[in-house]
Design a protein around this motif. Sequence first.
Motif, PDB file in Angstrom:
ATOM      1  N   GLY A  73       0.788  -1.223   0.000  1.00 56.54           N
ATOM      2  CA  GLY A  73       0.000   0.000   0.000  1.00 56.54           C
ATOM      3  C   GLY A  73       0.823   1.277   0.000  1.00 56.54           C
TER       4      GLY A  73
ATOM      5  N   SER B 217     -12.354   1.776  -4.920  1.00 61.85           N
ATOM      6  CA  SER B 217     -11.686   0.571  -4.407  1.00 61.85           C
ATOM      7  C   SER B 217     -10.179   0.796  -4.305  1.00 61.85           C
TER       8      SER B 217
ATOM      9  N   ARG C 254      -8.149   0.532  -0.741  1.00 57.44           N
ATOM     10  CA  ARG C 254      -7.064  -0.440  -0.631  1.00 57.44           C
ATOM     11  C   ARG C 254      -5.770   0.245  -0.199  1.00 57.44           C
TER      12      ARG C 254
END
Length: 315
Positions: free
Chosen positions: A54, A95, A99
């Motif tokens: 991430g 999304s 995430r």
Amino acid sequence: MGAIDWLLEGDPAIRWQVLRDLTDGSPGAVAAERARVEHEGWGARLLALEDPDGLWAGGACFPAGYTGDEPGQPWTATMHTLQTLQLLGLDPESSAARRAIAGIAEHGRWEHAGQRYFDGEVEPCINGRTIEAGAYFGVDVAPLVDRVLGERLADGGWNCEVENGSVRSSFDTTIDVLDGLLAFERATGGSAALREARRGGEEYLLERHLFRRLSTGEVAEPRYLELAFPYYWQYDVLRGLDYLRGAGAEPDPRMAEAVEHVRSRRQPDGRWLLDRVPTGRVHFDLEEGVGRPSRWNTLRALRVLAWWDASSAHD
């Protein structure tokens, strides 16, 4: 080609803001164009560079392995990429955003002392930008807001050099914190203390006519008159004016000189040039180069001038 048509030929990140701010685009058209940021153009390119955990470039403020032996400061790490995605208008409910934020919250650690990313660190310039990103992307950053509210200096602003003994605010740190406080206020409604602090920070800028020293009236830094993008932590008059516009401030006579400077930079074809890019490594360029027509500066300058010119409060 007119400036608006030229802007509308740009990236989805430019187009949706033009539709929202400079034309009569419908809410549906604005939303549809904004949704493209996740899947096309600059937004998609940045998202494709995200690490599996991430983060970007393996770090919070600096890329993994950074040793400081390169020109300027690298802008590839998580903090700067997240700010850029926010400026592009990535939907925080998308999304890809969810995430990324989950990964940053779990794995992000500040180089200063390993603090968790959304807990912030010690410098208000970093913490202001962390508040802005957290508020925009739906993270609870209230404790960090409380911290920066307690760090405001006597002259009304903030300075990341306080830990090194500074007792005066800086334009750069103050605009970073103001952007964060405004984003938090929009997301949560804020508080009386937050609004008081934000107004105090705005007054710090206004007392200085957005680019002058209070003590002498001289230009505080030549780069404050250069219109830069991306700006990262750095201040300039267009960034300051666009903040005030976005904050719903009433035009003030003390803004006039900065406004007219921005107006004077308009080229005969109705566009603005890119005056400066902060030195350092980037993932990729968002403009065609210094001295070339800038869609980001043109977009922001046009909406600042529309805001200013629509009011007679400065007459």
